[in-house]
Design an enzyme around this catalytic site. Structure first.
Site, mmCIF file in Angstrom:
data_model
loop_
_atom_site.group_PDB
_atom_site.id
_atom_site.type_symbol
_atom_site.label_atom_id
_atom_site.label_comp_id
_atom_site.label_asym_id
_atom_site.label_seq_id
_atom_site.Cartn_x
_atom_site.Cartn_y
_atom_site.Cartn_z
ATOM 1 N N SER A 1 -1.919 1.304 0.744
ATOM 2 C CA SER A 1 -1.766 0.291 1.790
ATOM 3 C C SER A 1 -2.648 -0.918 1.478
ATOM 4 O O SER A 1 -2.383 -1.646 0.524
ATOM 5 C CB SER A 1 -2.059 0.912 3.159
ATOM 6 O OG SER A 1 -1.685 0.039 4.198
ATOM 7 N N HIS B 1 4.266 -0.557 2.765
ATOM 8 C CA HIS B 1 5.053 -0.141 3.938
ATOM 9 C C HIS B 1 6.381 -0.919 3.938
ATOM 10 O O HIS B 1 6.853 -1.365 4.982
ATOM 11 C CB HIS B 1 4.288 -0.398 5.244
ATOM 12 C CG HIS B 1 2.942 0.232 5.322
ATOM 13 N ND1 HIS B 1 2.767 1.576 5.589
ATOM 14 C CD2 HIS B 1 1.708 -0.296 5.165
ATOM 15 C CE1 HIS B 1 1.470 1.849 5.609
ATOM 16 N NE2 HIS B 1 0.817 0.729 5.334
ATOM 17 N N GLU C 1 6.626 3.537 1.818
ATOM 18 C CA GLU C 1 5.613 4.549 2.110
ATOM 19 C C GLU C 1 5.837 5.802 1.266
ATOM 20 O O GLU C 1 6.969 6.108 0.873
ATOM 21 C CB GLU C 1 5.643 4.886 3.603
ATOM 22 C CG GLU C 1 5.200 3.724 4.476
ATOM 23 C CD GLU C 1 5.244 4.028 5.957
ATOM 24 O OE1 GLU C 1 5.679 5.135 6.330
ATOM 25 O OE2 GLU C 1 4.835 3.161 6.758
#
Length: 272
Positions: free
Chosen positions: A135, A177, A204
């Site tokens: 992330s 994401h 993801e």
């Protein structure tokens, strides 16, 4: 610019992960990272700076312990003074792998940027230590780091916010994401500023394992969207007003599921 390689050494892998990677039942991405770092003989240092949860570093240490790593560290770097700590640099220098957690990527850039810790990460990767980040830890591998922007498909003049990243690789811009949060528009907006950049959108539980030859392999349950503007014929970015939709002609797009490969230097996609 990435740190120069030391003669006779190969750069370590750079592994941006799209977030929400599987950690328990089948931690394919984390297990592959551990294997690269030496398996049970590996030494992994976790940097949880992007997270504001006190237990993030310890949770990842437990995950790596369960996978089989015998030695791991977590550096509690929460402010710039911590990133100046010589003992933390010495801990990093023991590592065969560095893992940067998710959270707020602006915490990473504002706390680590220009510090001995950031310099050590770059230098160690150039010397063969593997870097993985999930992330926020994925976004910061780019020289140009995406910090926000619009959702959707159509890029706009003001569709993305950028800040300086760590620059482990300077030819890509990474978003995470990706499919789950509908981020194609902001990745297209980012590459429209300069066709030198290749956009990499990570779903993801999906990672790009980028080797020393700048070839990456897709690992995980999702896909990687590659936006390649190198042959772009026209972009309206320079003439667009705030909020205007952009015209982009002849932009290449590749979708690479598990096993798919992409040569960043040659800008060529492969099927396994």
């Amino acid at each position: 610019m990435p740190s120069p390689n030391i003669a006779g050494t190969q750069r370590g892998y750079v592994i941006p992960i799209g977030g929400a990677e599987e950690k328990l039942d089948n931690p394919e991405i984390l297990a592959k990272f551990v294997a690269l770092c030496g398996g049970e003989d590996g030494v992994i240092t976790v940097i949880p700076t992007a997270s504001q949860l006190d237990d993030t570093g310890a949770r990842y240490q437990k995950i790596f312990d369960d996978i089989g790593v015998k030695k791991s560290f977590s550096l509690p770097i929460t402010e710039r003074a911590d990133a100046q700590n010589p003992s933390y640099v010495k801990t990093l220098e023991k590592s065969t792998g560095i893992f940067v957690t998710g959270g707020n990527q602006l915490r990473l850039s504002t706390i680590l940027g220009g510090t001995p810790i950031a310099r050590a990460i770059r230098q160690l990767n150039a010397q063969g230590v593997h870097y993985a980040g999930t992330s926020a830890g994925a976004a910061i591998v780019s020289q140009h780091m995406i910090t926000g922007g619009n959702t959707g498909i159509v890029p706009t003049e003001d569709g993305v916010n950028l800040a300086p990243g760590m620059g482990l690789i300077n030819t890509i811009v990474v978003d995470q994401h990706f499919n789950q949060r509908n981020r194609l528009a902001r990745l297209l907006s980012a590459v429209s500023y300069n066709p030198f950049l290749i956009g990499i959108g990570l779903d993801e539980d999906t990672a790009a394992f980028i080797d020393h030859n700048n070839v990456f392999t897709t690992v995980g349950s999702g896909a990687i969207t590659v936006v390649d503007p190198s042959d772009i014929e026209y972009s309206s970015m320079a003439e667009a007003r705030t909020g205007d939709a952009l015209t982009l002609l002849n932009v290449k797009l590749h979708i690479l599921a598990s096993g798919g490969r992409f040569d960043i230097s040659e800008r060529k996609a492969y099927v396994k």
